[in-house]
Design a protein around this motif. Structure first.
Motif, short mmCIF file in Angstrom:
data_model
loop_
_atom_site.label_atom_id
_atom_site.label_comp_id
_atom_site.label_asym_id
_atom_site.label_seq_id
_atom_site.Cartn_x
_atom_site.Cartn_y
_atom_site.Cartn_z
N CYS A 1 0.83 -1.21 0.00
CA CYS A 1 0.00 0.00 0.00
C CYS A 1 0.86 1.25 0.00
O CYS A 1 0.50 2.26 -0.59
N CYS B 1 -1.23 -4.81 -1.48
CA CYS B 1 -2.27 -3.80 -1.65
C CYS B 1 -3.39 -4.40 -2.51
O CYS B 1 -3.17 -4.77 -3.66
N ALA B 2 -4.58 -4.48 -1.92
CA ALA B 2 -5.70 -5.11 -2.64
C ALA B 2 -6.40 -4.13 -3.57
O ALA B 2 -7.19 -4.53 -4.42
ZN ZN Z 1 -3.66 -0.68 -0.50
#
Ligand code: ZN
Ligand code: ACM
Length: 736
Positions: free
Chosen positions: A275, A294-295
């Motif tokens: 992220c 980081c999704a």
């Molecule tokens: Zn993220």
């Protein structure tokens, strides 16, 4: 009488219970895991000078496996006859299709051996049982010219109770090369275990070559400065070689691609995966990173898809493990991309993102005909649409959670199945994980698991061997009799003999388990492990009786659970050596601590001595003993006492540390208490007390709200004595 024959005779004498039921001229049978049905019949099978192995063409690799073993240790010629049904050893698979998966029958008569497997695995297990009937030398890598190659006659009909009989090997914290992995697989197969969870990725290292992302292994596989870098990785060819090796032995290699946490090694290689995009270094000490995949960024999701794509190509396993443990969600909470994803998908909490990712991957895996498996967190982060398998590592009872959610579970509770815990915690034992009590062989064997049916939620049992204790090969405390400061030896020392207990727990119905019987059988396996060059842990002498005498002294009756080994002892409290007095019968000592006894197998193979922990039962009300100070540990100027409380701090809550001065003329000054979770300050209590022997105890109360299983905790307490160090005391810790 030759060595082998003598040993068999001694074994018969030592294990009258086992031998007395069979005919006098038969040899002992000590198979692990215990077969479901076994009848020992009259007579023995003598291996001929020229051995004909006839086999079904589907079993050519297993026939070759047996041929190689016989060639090495017996130096006899074993001729392979494919498609034939006449031979000294006949290997076939069931033509009727009626046999249960992985089952086999083994018939040994004076005329020959016949093995029928339900399938290839079943036939392989028949071979393993046969090998366990021959003398231990059968596993030798060189010709054992004096051994009589004979096996007792038996009729065995055997099948595993559970389809999942697993081990996990953590190659991420320490890189075990492919030869060691093969040895580990081979040892699992010897005991009919069938799944190896390959923990390929963690914060400290990425071990799997991925062609699309070369930096994963160019950068993410190596820790420390360039000239002394530590680590390594498997090329895709290495993986194919290990998969093929495992397949012959009935072992499925299940890759574990960890996300969203435990992935710092990938972030070090490609910082844009996280992220924050911050560049980190690979840790050289055990460390659990807060960084997550980081999704919210398409690039990170594409990375995950690409890595899984190559993984699926390499591993034919019907399961793909996605890890999923121990994520802390602060990064996702603070990341605009992840927050935008939550909004888009209507996710309420950052932790729901993990459920979202699991669903994405489970769907992708389903399309490829694979099932997702992961630590039990994967079924605790929102609804998972596809059936997955959860590895219950927190508590045995967690499998119930899987029942309720419609998923399956494998039991691998840290309390019984984590082999990075020591068997005992006593002086001299290797330094090991301490966030739960030690796991003795007996505790491992006592793992509760219900009997299996097709409808069972629990599909099996798994032992886990984590390498946190040998991060990048650092052995924290050496054991003299392991001789060599090699992490591989330590990995074996932790795994064996407990793997044998796990194999029986997994193979057998719980109702048939019998600890005393197992303890007798396992005794005969140490020698087998020796021939496999496996560095197992020898048990300490067993106390059979401890009898207080009228004069206050104590009589100890001991037993040695290792056939062929002896007990050596001292009665003056000193550490015994291989030349100390030989135990021949009950020993009398003035007090418990005076007895130090150990099992000696050879001059370089011996157990830890018996150890009697100090008795703090009079202080039970104060909790567990955590620290003692003696004059030598007391400084004249303010300084800190530092002591481990891992395992004693075992959940969130309020704790009380009680300090009890016990001896001495001088007072001690106590100051601030700090509770640390690794290097994070969890609680700080400022106080000053001046106490001396005879005063009331002093207490410190503190509250913990960020407990993390598997993470070490310690306390620092300021303590000094300006008037001199003549003071002693002890401390206890209690959860309120
Ligand atoms: Zn993220
Ligand atoms: C685990 O022990 N973190 C699965």
């Amino acid at each position: 009488m030759n060595k082998s024959k003598l040993r068999h005779l001694l074994a018969c004498v030592a294990f009258m219970g086992v031998c007395s039921t069979s005919a006098q001229n038969t040899l002992p049978v000590n198979i692990i895991p215990q077969p479901v049905q076994m009848e020992q019949t009259k007579g023995i099978f003598v291996l001929p000078q020229k051995i004909v192995i006839a086999y079904d063409s589907s079993l050519s690799e297993q026939a070759k496996y047996l041929q190689d073993i016989l060639a090495q240790s017996t130096a006899r010629v074993a001729v392979l006859k494919e498609g034939k049904t006449k031979g000294d050893i006949v290997l076939t698979t069931d033509a009727t299709g009626q046999m249960k998966a992985e089952s086999y029958t083994l018939s040994v008569t004076p005329k020959g051996v016949k093995i029928v497997g339900a399938d290839i695995s079943g036939a392989f297990y028949g071979i393993q049982s046969l090998l366990q009937l021959f003398p231990a030398e059968i596993y030798s890598k060189s010709w054992e010219r004096d051994t009589q190659w004979q096996a007792p006659c038996v009729e065995i009909s055997d099948a595993p109770e559970r389809p999942w009989r697993g081990m996990m090997l953590d190659v991420a914290r320490y890189f075990y090369d492919k030869e060691f992995v093969k040895k580990y697989i081979d040892m699992m197969a010897m005991y009919k275990m069938n799944k190896l969870q390959f923990h390929l990725i963690d914060d400290s290292g990425w071990r799997l070559e991925i062609k699309k992302y070369p930096r994963l292994t160019e950068v993410g596989a190596w820790a420390g400065p360039e000239e002394k870098r530590l680590g390594g990785y498997y090329t895709q060819d290495d993986i194919r070689e290990m998969v093929a090796y495992a397949k012959v032995r009935g072992v499925e290699l299940v890759p574990e691609i960890e996300f969203p946490a435990h992935i710092l090694s990938a972030v070090v290689a490609y910082p844009w995966l996280s992220c924050t995009g911050v560049q980190h270094e690979l840790p050289t000490q055990h460390f659990i990173s807060r960084d997550l995949l980081c999704a919210g960024k398409e690039t990170s999701l594409q990375f995950l898809r690409d890595v899984l794509e190559e993984t699926v190509e390499l591993f034919p396993s019907s399961y793909i493990n996605i890890g999923g443990d121990e994520a802390v969600y602060v990064r996702w909470e603070q990341c605009p991309d992840c927050q935008a994803l939550m909004k888009r998908e209507g996710l309420k909490k950052a932790s729901d993102i993990q459920g979202y990712l699991t669903n994405v991957v489970a769907k992708m895996m389903k399309e490829k005909g694979r099932t997702v498996i992961g630590w039990d967190e994967i079924i605790q982060r929102g609804k998972i649409d596809e059936p997955v398998v959860a590895l219950s590592w927190h508590h045995v009872t967690d499998s119930l959670r899987a029942t309720k959610t419609g998923h399956k579970a494998i039991l691998t509770p840290a309390s019984h199945m984590y082999l990075d815990f020591p068997e005992v915690k006593i002086p001299g034992e290797v330094q090991a994980a301490g966030w739960y009590p030690p796991i003795t062989l007996e505790k491992c064997y006592s793992m509760p698991v219900n009997d299996y049916s097709e409808q069972s939620t629990v599909i099996g049992v798994q032992g886990c061997f984590w390498s946190d204790q040998f991060i990048h090969g650092t052995v924290l405390q050496e054991i003299a009799c392991l001789n060599e400061n090699r992490s591989e030896n330590y990995a074996e020392y932790f795994t064996f003999p407990r793997l044998l207990a796990i194999s029986e727990v997994a193979w057998q119905k719980q109702s048939r388990r019998n600890w005393e019987d197992f303890r007798t059988r396992i005794g005969t396996h140490y020698e087998r492990l020796d021939y496999k060059v496996c560095h197992y842990r020898l048990p300490q002498p067993r106390i059979v009786k401890e009898e207080k005498q009228a004069d206050g002294s104590i009589n100890f009756t001991l037993a040695c659970d290792v056939p062929g080994a002896v007990i050596r002892y001292n009665t003056d409290g000193k550490y015994p050596t291989v030349r100390s007095a030989l135990y021949t019968g009950p020993i009398n000592v003035a007090k418990r601590d005076d007895l130090r006894a150990m099992i000696v197998k050879t001059n370089t193979q011996y157990s830890l001595p018996l150890y009697f922990a100090p008795d703090y039962s009079a202080y039970k009300a104060y909790g567990e003993h955590v620290f003692a100070w003696e004059p030598l540990r007391v400084q004249p100027k303010p300084s800190n006492w530092r002591f481990e409380v891992t395992g004693k701090v075992n959940d969130n809550g309020t704790y009380e540390l009680t300090v009890i001065p016990t001896r001495g003329d001088n007072s001690v000054q106590l100051g601030t208490l700090k509770l640390w979770k690794r290097n994070e300050l969890m609680a700080e209590i400022k106080a000053t007390h001046t106490v001396k022997a005879g005063d009331s105890p002093v207490t410190y109360r503190f509250t913990l709200d960020q407990f993390e299983a598997g993470t070490p905790f310690h306390i620092e307490l300021q303590g000094h004595a300006p008037q001199g160090n003549n003071t002693s005391g002890m401390m206890f810790l209690k959860k309120l």
